[in-house]
Design a protein around this motif. Structure first.
Motif, PDB file in Angstrom:
ATOM      1  N   VAL A   1      44.732 -27.229 -88.627  1.00 54.72           N
ATOM      2  CA  VAL A   1      45.533 -27.620 -87.708  1.00 54.72           C
ATOM      3  C   VAL A   1      46.393 -28.652 -87.917  1.00 54.72           C
ATOM      4  N   LYS A   2      45.652 -29.812 -88.487  1.00 53.61           N
ATOM      5  CA  LYS A   2      46.636 -31.250 -88.862  1.00 53.61           C
ATOM      6  C   LYS A   2      47.693 -30.514 -89.832  1.00 53.61           C
ATOM      7  N   ASN A   3      47.290 -29.700 -90.925  1.00 58.62           N
ATOM      8  CA  ASN A   3      48.493 -29.358 -91.846  1.00 58.62           C
ATOM      9  C   ASN A   3      49.416 -28.539 -91.049  1.00 58.62           C
ATOM     10  N   THR A   4      49.069 -27.793 -90.100  1.00 62.65           N
ATOM     11  CA  THR A   4      50.040 -26.833 -89.603  1.00 62.65           C
ATOM     12  C   THR A   4      50.695 -27.726 -88.563  1.00 62.65           C
ATOM     13  N   LYS A   5      50.360 -28.709 -87.975  1.00 61.73           N
ATOM     14  CA  LYS A   5      51.215 -29.622 -87.162  1.00 61.73           C
ATOM     15  C   LYS A   5      51.975 -30.418 -87.900  1.00 61.73           C
ATOM     16  N   ALA A   6      51.483 -30.867 -88.959  1.00 67.25           N
ATOM     17  CA  ALA A   6      52.689 -31.486 -90.051  1.00 67.25           C
ATOM     18  C   ALA A   6      53.700 -30.691 -90.633  1.00 67.25           C
ATOM     19  N   ALA A   7      53.341 -29.417 -91.170  1.00 67.60           N
ATOM     20  CA  ALA A   7      54.548 -28.075 -91.477  1.00 67.60           C
ATOM     21  C   ALA A   7      55.360 -27.938 -90.344  1.00 67.60           C
ATOM     22  N   ASN A   8      54.623 -27.940 -89.203  1.00 68.30           N
ATOM     23  CA  ASN A   8      55.507 -27.546 -88.031  1.00 68.30           C
ATOM     24  C   ASN A   8      56.676 -28.580 -87.572  1.00 68.30           C
ATOM     25  N   THR A   9      56.177 -29.887 -87.750  1.00 71.75           N
ATOM     26  CA  THR A   9      56.774 -30.970 -87.482  1.00 71.75           C
ATOM     27  C   THR A   9      57.883 -31.109 -88.712  1.00 71.75           C
ATOM     28  N   LYS A  10      57.536 -30.949 -89.511  1.00 69.71           N
ATOM     29  CA  LYS A  10      58.657 -30.989 -90.758  1.00 69.71           C
ATOM     30  C   LYS A  10      59.496 -30.059 -90.588  1.00 69.71           C
ATOM     31  N   ALA A  11      59.078 -28.694 -90.410  1.00 73.53           N
ATOM     32  CA  ALA A  11      60.098 -27.639 -90.213  1.00 73.53           C
ATOM     33  C   ALA A  11      60.969 -27.932 -89.047  1.00 73.53           C
ATOM     34  N   ALA A  12      60.316 -28.371 -87.936  1.00 69.98           N
ATOM     35  CA  ALA A  12      61.219 -28.774 -86.576  1.00 69.98           C
ATOM     36  C   ALA A  12      62.156 -29.600 -87.191  1.00 69.98           C
ATOM     37  N   ASN A  13      61.788 -30.795 -87.709  1.00 68.75           N
ATOM     38  CA  ASN A  13      62.774 -31.872 -88.366  1.00 68.75           C
ATOM     39  C   ASN A  13      63.829 -31.403 -88.975  1.00 68.75           C
ATOM     40  N   THR A  14      63.520 -30.341 -89.995  1.00 68.20           N
ATOM     41  CA  THR A  14      64.369 -30.113 -90.972  1.00 68.20           C
ATOM     42  C   THR A  14      65.484 -29.115 -90.024  1.00 68.20           C
TER      43      THR A  14
END
Length: 171
Positions: free
Chosen positions: A13-26
């Motif tokens: 979940v933490k990795n998914t949130k981080a990936a989602n945040t990173k993807a959202a920022n990108t």
């Protein structure tokens, strides 16, 4: 095992949130860049369209002015031709009157002859003088028409000269 599963789930979940945040920022950065480029392209397109419209308006104004001057030149030439034709007409009316008077004199002269020989002599004189008058009047009319044509063409020649000068400047 439940703890391992929960920890693993938490990590996922933490990795998914981080990936989602990173993807959202990108995605946000990319959208911002595209939006900025689109705004710039739109502004450039508007500027170019306005410049093209301004040039088209200027060309239209120039074309209208050019045609107006051409029409004025033709009107001026027409006025000169009409006035000249009127003068030639007056001269021809004068010639007609003179010829009529001369014909009347010749007719009176024919009635006053005593012999056929005198009649033929007077008639020959009248025909000779009549031909001389016709040739003189025709020559005068031809000269008047040539002068009139030159005067009527002068405004057109001036306009053509002006157009040539403008074309040389533009080239």
């Amino acid at each position: 095992m439940a703890t391992t599963k929960t920890t693993a789930t938490k990590r996922v979940v933490k990795n998914t949130k981080a990936a989602n945040t990173k993807a959202a920022n990108t995605a946000k950065k990319t959208a911002d860049k595209l939006g900025s480029r689109f705004e710039k392209l739109t502004a450039d397109a508007q500027t170019r369209a306005k410049a093209a419209a301004d040039r088209a308006v200027a060309l239209s104004k120039n074309a209208v002015e050019f045609n107006r001057e051409n029409v004025e030149t033709l009107l001026e030439s027409g006025k000169i031709a009409a006035k000249g034709a009127q003068e030639i007409g007056k001269t021809n009316v004068k010639y007609t009157r003179e010829n009529f008077v001369e014909a009347s004199r010749a007719l009176q002269g024919l009635f006053s002859v005593a012999t056929p020989k005198d009649m033929f002599a007077k008639q020959a004189d009248y025909v000779r003088s009549g031909l001389d008058r016709v040739m003189d009047q025709t020559s005068n009319n031809a000269d008047a028409v040539v002068k009139l044509a030159g005067k009527a063409y002068q405004p057109i020649a001036d306009r053509v000269s002006e157009i040539r000068k403008e074309m040389k400047k533009a080239a």
